[in-house]
Design a protein around this motif. Structure first.
Motif, PDB file in Angstrom:
ATOM      1  N   ILE A  58       0.853  -1.184   0.000  1.00 13.46           N
ATOM      2  CA  ILE A  58       0.000   0.000   0.000  1.00 13.46           C
ATOM      3  C   ILE A  58       0.889   1.234   0.000  1.00 13.46           C
ATOM      4  CG2 ILE A  58      -1.847   1.231   1.201  1.00 13.46           C
ATOM      5  CD1 ILE A  58      -2.416  -1.438   2.690  1.00 13.46           C
ATOM      6  N   GLU A  59       0.707   2.094  -0.986  1.00 11.07           N
ATOM      7  CA  GLU A  59       1.493   3.326  -1.018  1.00 11.07           C
ATOM      8  C   GLU A  59       1.248   4.157   0.238  1.00 11.07           C
ATOM      9  OE1 GLU A  59       1.653   4.321  -5.821  1.00 11.07           O
ATOM     10  OE2 GLU A  59       0.347   5.460  -4.505  1.00 11.07           O
ATOM     11  N   VAL A  60       2.320   4.735   0.778  1.00 11.35           N
ATOM     12  CA  VAL A  60       2.166   5.709   1.857  1.00 11.35           C
ATOM     13  C   VAL A  60       1.276   6.852   1.368  1.00 11.35           C
ATOM     14  CG1 VAL A  60       3.348   7.455   3.253  1.00 11.35           C
ATOM     15  CG2 VAL A  60       4.367   5.195   2.961  1.00 11.35           C
ATOM     16  N   MET A  61       0.288   7.210   2.186  1.00  9.58           N
ATOM     17  CA  MET A  61      -0.619   8.292   1.828  1.00  9.58           C
ATOM     18  C   MET A  61      -0.413   9.474   2.773  1.00  9.58           C
ATOM     19  SD  MET A  61      -4.015   6.047   0.957  1.00  9.58           S
ATOM     20  CE  MET A  61      -3.610   4.649   2.016  1.00  9.58           C
ATOM     21  N   GLU A  62      -0.536  10.654   2.232  1.00 14.80           N
ATOM     22  CA  GLU A  62      -0.298  11.860   3.023  1.00 14.80           C
ATOM     23  C   GLU A  62      -1.505  12.168   3.899  1.00 14.80           C
ATOM     24  OE1 GLU A  62       1.191  16.481   2.395  1.00 14.80           O
ATOM     25  OE2 GLU A  62       0.639  15.257   0.666  1.00 14.80           O
ATOM     26  N   THR A  63      -1.258  12.398   5.188  1.00 13.67           N
ATOM     27  CA  THR A  63      -2.275  12.884   6.116  1.00 13.67           C
ATOM     28  C   THR A  63      -1.728  14.132   6.808  1.00 13.67           C
ATOM     29  OG1 THR A  63      -1.478  11.579   7.996  1.00 13.67           O
ATOM     30  CG2 THR A  63      -3.077  10.515   6.528  1.00 13.67           C
TER      31      THR A  63
ATOM     32  N   TYR B  69      -2.270   6.951  -5.780  1.00 14.58           N
ATOM     33  CA  TYR B  69      -1.751   8.061  -6.586  1.00 14.58           C
ATOM     34  C   TYR B  69      -1.642   7.682  -8.067  1.00 14.58           C
ATOM     35  CZ  TYR B  69      -0.671  10.351  -2.185  1.00 14.58           C
ATOM     36  OH  TYR B  69      -0.776  10.938  -0.941  1.00 14.58           O
ATOM     37  N   SER B  70      -2.167   6.527  -8.439  1.00 12.16           N
ATOM     38  CA  SER B  70      -2.104   6.109  -9.838  1.00 12.16           C
ATOM     39  C   SER B  70      -3.284   6.678 -10.620  1.00 12.16           C
ATOM     40  CB  SER B  70      -2.107   4.584  -9.947  1.00 12.16           C
ATOM     41  OG  SER B  70      -3.317   4.057  -9.421  1.00 12.16           O
ATOM     42  N   LYS B  71      -3.119   6.742 -11.924  1.00 11.09           N
ATOM     43  CA  LYS B  71      -4.168   7.262 -12.811  1.00 11.09           C
ATOM     44  C   LYS B  71      -5.412   6.374 -12.728  1.00 11.09           C
ATOM     45  CE  LYS B  71      -4.879   8.620 -17.667  1.00 11.09           C
ATOM     46  NZ  LYS B  71      -6.084   7.810 -17.927  1.00 11.09           N
ATOM     47  N   ASP B  72      -6.569   6.992 -12.608  1.00 10.64           N
ATOM     48  CA  ASP B  72      -7.864   6.307 -12.594  1.00 10.64           C
ATOM     49  C   ASP B  72      -8.058   5.382 -11.400  1.00 10.64           C
ATOM     50  OD1 ASP B  72      -8.591   7.543 -15.009  1.00 10.64           O
ATOM     51  OD2 ASP B  72      -7.674   5.951 -16.206  1.00 10.64           O
ATOM     52  N   PHE B  73      -7.318   5.594 -10.308  1.00 13.37           N
ATOM     53  CA  PHE B  73      -7.479   4.743  -9.134  1.00 13.37           C
ATOM     54  C   PHE B  73      -8.927   4.745  -8.647  1.00 13.37           C
ATOM     55  CE2 PHE B  73      -7.593   4.420  -4.439  1.00 13.37           C
ATOM     56  CZ  PHE B  73      -7.088   3.145  -4.286  1.00 13.37           C
ATOM     57  N   CYS B  74      -9.571   5.901  -8.664  1.00  9.40           N
ATOM     58  CA  CYS B  74     -10.918   6.022  -8.108  1.00  9.40           C
ATOM     59  C   CYS B  74     -12.012   5.508  -9.044  1.00  9.40           C
ATOM     60  CB  CYS B  74     -11.203   7.475  -7.743  1.00  9.40           C
ATOM     61  SG  CYS B  74     -10.096   8.131  -6.458  1.00  9.40           S
ATOM     62  N   ALA B  75     -11.670   5.202 -10.279  1.00 15.25           N
ATOM     63  CA  ALA B  75     -12.678   4.764 -11.254  1.00 15.25           C
ATOM     64  C   ALA B  75     -13.324   3.445 -10.856  1.00 15.25           C
ATOM     65  CB  ALA B  75     -12.054   4.647 -12.639  1.00 15.25           C
ATOM     66  N   THR B  76     -12.603   2.603 -10.100  1.00 17.82           N
ATOM     67  CA  THR B  76     -13.141   1.300  -9.705  1.00 17.82           C
ATOM     68  C   THR B  76     -13.616   1.289  -8.257  1.00 17.82           C
ATOM     69  OG1 THR B  76     -10.915   0.524  -9.125  1.00 17.82           O
ATOM     70  CG2 THR B  76     -11.690   0.066 -11.366  1.00 17.82           C
ATOM     71  N   CYS B  77     -13.795   2.446  -7.665  1.00 14.42           N
ATOM     72  CA  CYS B  77     -14.218   2.504  -6.265  1.00 14.42           C
ATOM     73  C   CYS B  77     -15.545   1.764  -6.078  1.00 14.42           C
ATOM     74  CB  CYS B  77     -14.376   3.960  -5.812  1.00 14.42           C
ATOM     75  SG  CYS B  77     -14.777   4.117  -4.055  1.00 14.42           S
ATOM     76  N   ASN B  78     -15.579   0.846  -5.117  1.00  7.89           N
ATOM     77  CA  ASN B  78     -16.800   0.073  -4.849  1.00  7.89           C
ATOM     78  C   ASN B  78     -17.101  -0.007  -3.353  1.00  7.89           C
ATOM     79  OD1 ASN B  78     -14.776  -1.589  -3.949  1.00  7.89           O
ATOM     80  ND2 ASN B  78     -15.435  -3.412  -5.061  1.00  7.89           N
ATOM     81  N   ARG B  79     -16.539   0.923  -2.560  1.00 10.04           N
ATOM     82  CA  ARG B  79     -16.648   0.803  -1.113  1.00 10.04           C
ATOM     83  C   ARG B  79     -16.958   2.159  -0.469  1.00 10.04           C
ATOM     84  NH1 ARG B  79     -12.314   0.962  -3.586  1.00 10.04           N
ATOM     85  NH2 ARG B  79     -10.499   2.164  -2.983  1.00 10.04           N
ATOM     86  N   LEU B  80     -17.680   2.074   0.631  1.00 11.74           N
ATOM     87  CA  LEU B  80     -17.960   3.231   1.474  1.00 11.74           C
ATOM     88  C   LEU B  80     -17.461   2.899   2.877  1.00 11.74           C
ATOM     89  CD1 LEU B  80     -21.565   4.057   0.208  1.00 11.74           C
ATOM     90  CD2 LEU B  80     -19.438   5.240  -0.386  1.00 11.74           C
TER      91      LEU B  80
ATOM     92  N   ALA C 276     -15.801  12.353  -8.172  1.00 12.89           N
ATOM     93  CA  ALA C 276     -15.175  11.391  -9.094  1.00 12.89           C
ATOM     94  C   ALA C 276     -13.873  10.842  -8.534  1.00 12.89           C
ATOM     95  CB  ALA C 276     -14.932  12.041 -10.448  1.00 12.89           C
ATOM     96  N   GLY C 277     -13.159  11.634  -7.732  1.00 14.30           N
ATOM     97  CA  GLY C 277     -11.871  11.183  -7.206  1.00 14.30           C
ATOM     98  C   GLY C 277     -11.466  11.974  -5.978  1.00 14.30           C
ATOM     99  N   HIS C 278     -10.378  11.555  -5.364  1.00 12.85           N
ATOM    100  CA  HIS C 278      -9.857  12.244  -4.184  1.00 12.85           C
ATOM    101  C   HIS C 278      -9.015  13.460  -4.593  1.00 12.85           C
ATOM    102  CE1 HIS C 278      -5.996  10.538  -5.207  1.00 12.85           C
ATOM    103  NE2 HIS C 278      -6.424   9.302  -5.054  1.00 12.85           N
ATOM    104  N   ASP C 279      -8.562  14.192  -3.573  1.00 15.52           N
ATOM    105  CA  ASP C 279      -7.749  15.387  -3.824  1.00 15.52           C
ATOM    106  C   ASP C 279      -6.334  15.225  -3.272  1.00 15.52           C
ATOM    107  OD1 ASP C 279      -9.787  16.914  -5.089  1.00 15.52           O
ATOM    108  OD2 ASP C 279     -10.682  17.334  -3.135  1.00 15.52           O
ATOM    109  N   LEU C 280      -5.843  13.985  -3.235  1.00 21.90           N
ATOM    110  CA  LEU C 280      -4.511  13.750  -2.697  1.00 21.90           C
ATOM    111  C   LEU C 280      -3.423  14.474  -3.481  1.00 21.90           C
ATOM    112  CD1 LEU C 280      -4.595   9.953  -1.740  1.00 21.90           C
ATOM    113  CD2 LEU C 280      -4.495  11.915  -0.199  1.00 21.90           C
ATOM    114  N   PHE C 281      -3.641  14.635  -4.771  1.00 22.32           N
ATOM    115  CA  PHE C 281      -2.626  15.315  -5.576  1.00 22.32           C
ATOM    116  C   PHE C 281      -2.497  16.786  -5.194  1.00 22.32           C
ATOM    117  CE2 PHE C 281      -3.986  11.733  -8.282  1.00 22.32           C
ATOM    118  CZ  PHE C 281      -2.761  11.103  -8.438  1.00 22.32           C
TER     119      PHE C 281
END
Length: 322
Positions: free
Chosen positions: A184-189, A245-256, A302-307
């Motif tokens: 799992i990539e380190v994510m910024e918090t 942080y990969s392209k289109d990561f959020c396109a397959t989101c299936n979870r809440l 559509a996606g997160h704002d991590l970038f």
């Protein structure tokens, strides 16, 4: 079936039972847990009502998360009650593996079908350095017991540059161990901005290495998590990559996600959460919660704002179940 305005369907609920954790992992709680009292967290009745509502909306898989879920003494009861809900096909737990050999059979008897265990290094010294605990042999014994009980076992490893990005020991372990290890990539918090800059590395570098060495992608199922998984005929185990942080990561989101305080989060890195707890009380019809979730899902982006270095409500990963 829950569906957002982008056509994504949600088969998978991550349900946090506590944000307390007894480990002090360098990428999450380096100073240990500093939080709220246990009585603030959702009760078994509230957790089960949330699960019933999501099952009625088409959810097939529920993962109990934390913090560290095993710190709740009533975890077996929670597993058992959710396991019996019509429509729920998979009940999973994510754990740091603390005292896992003593606990796993009781969880399996209660109806657990899958377990994800966090192991950030297979080197005992490095493991203790990352987590603050010298418990790697105990955790590996727990994984052996879980496999013997017939549970699906996955291992989570936060990928950190110059810490655990050498895959030699992982590949050696997976040759004979039929588990999936997911990097799992380190994510910024907000609590870990400096750590992120020092240690983030793209999972794409691992993916390129795997494909070059003959690893093949595994087809996703509808209730699978966000990992891209790969298999190789010479290995008993698989490797997964979670790359937010990969392209289109959020396109397959299936979870809440529902936090341990009853807040619905449409994204791990988003708003402060929508309070469902008043709708989880015994005198409120289940349809009220279902209507609220359906209505709010229309606001999912559509996606997160991590970038943009925006982590929303996330000060650390223990808060809403990672």
């Amino acid at each position: 079936m829950l569906q957002d305005t982008f056509g994504r369907r949600f088969y998978y609920l991550r349900l946090s039972v506590t944000d307390v954790c007894n480990f002090s992992c360098s990428y999450c709680l380096p100073d240990g847990y500093q939080g709220r009292p246990d009585e603030a967290f959702l009760s078994p009745d509230e957790l089960v009502k949330a699960a019933r509502g999501f099952a009625a909306m088409g959810t097939q898989k529920i993962r109990l998360t934390g913090g560290e879920p095993s710190l709740r003494s009533d975890l077996p009861e929670i597993i058992e009650r959710i396991h019996t809900i019509e429509g729920i096909q998979t009940v999973a737990v994510t754990t740091n593996g603390y005292k896992l050999p003593q606990r796993i059979k009781r969880w399996a008897d209660a109806g657990l079908t899958q377990i994800n265990v966090s192991i950030d290094s297979l080197d005992p010294i490095e493991f203790k350095h990352i987590t603050g605990h010298d418990r790697l042999p105990e955790i590996l014994d727990g994984i052996t017991e879980a496999k013997a009980l017939g549970l699906t076992v996955k291992v989570n490893s936060v990928l950190m540059k110059d810490v655990n990005d050498d895959m030699t020991s992982v590949l050696h372990w997976l040759r004979t161990n039929p588990v999936t290890l997911r990097f799992i990539e380190v994510m910024e918090t907000s609590d870990q901005e400096v750590f992120f800059r020092q240690h983030h590395i793209s999972g794409g570098t691992i993916k390129s290495r795997l494909l070059a060495d003959g690893w093949q992608p595994v087809l996703r199922k509808v209730a699978d998590g966000p990992a891209q998984e790969f298999w190789h005929p010479a290995f008993a185990g698989r490797i997964g990559l979670i790359m937010p942080y990969s392209k289109d990561f959020c396109a397959t989101c299936n979870r809440l996600r529902i936090s341990s305080l009853g807040k619905l989060h449409l994204c791990l890195f988003a708003e402060q959460g929508i309070d469902l707890r008043p709708l989880l009380q015994p005198d409120v019809p289940l349809s009220a919660m279902i209507d609220a979730v359906t209505r709010h899902l229309g606001a999912k982006k559509a996606g997160h704002d991590l970038f943009s270095h925006a982590s929303g409500a996330m000060a650390n990963l223990s808060q809403i179940g990672g």
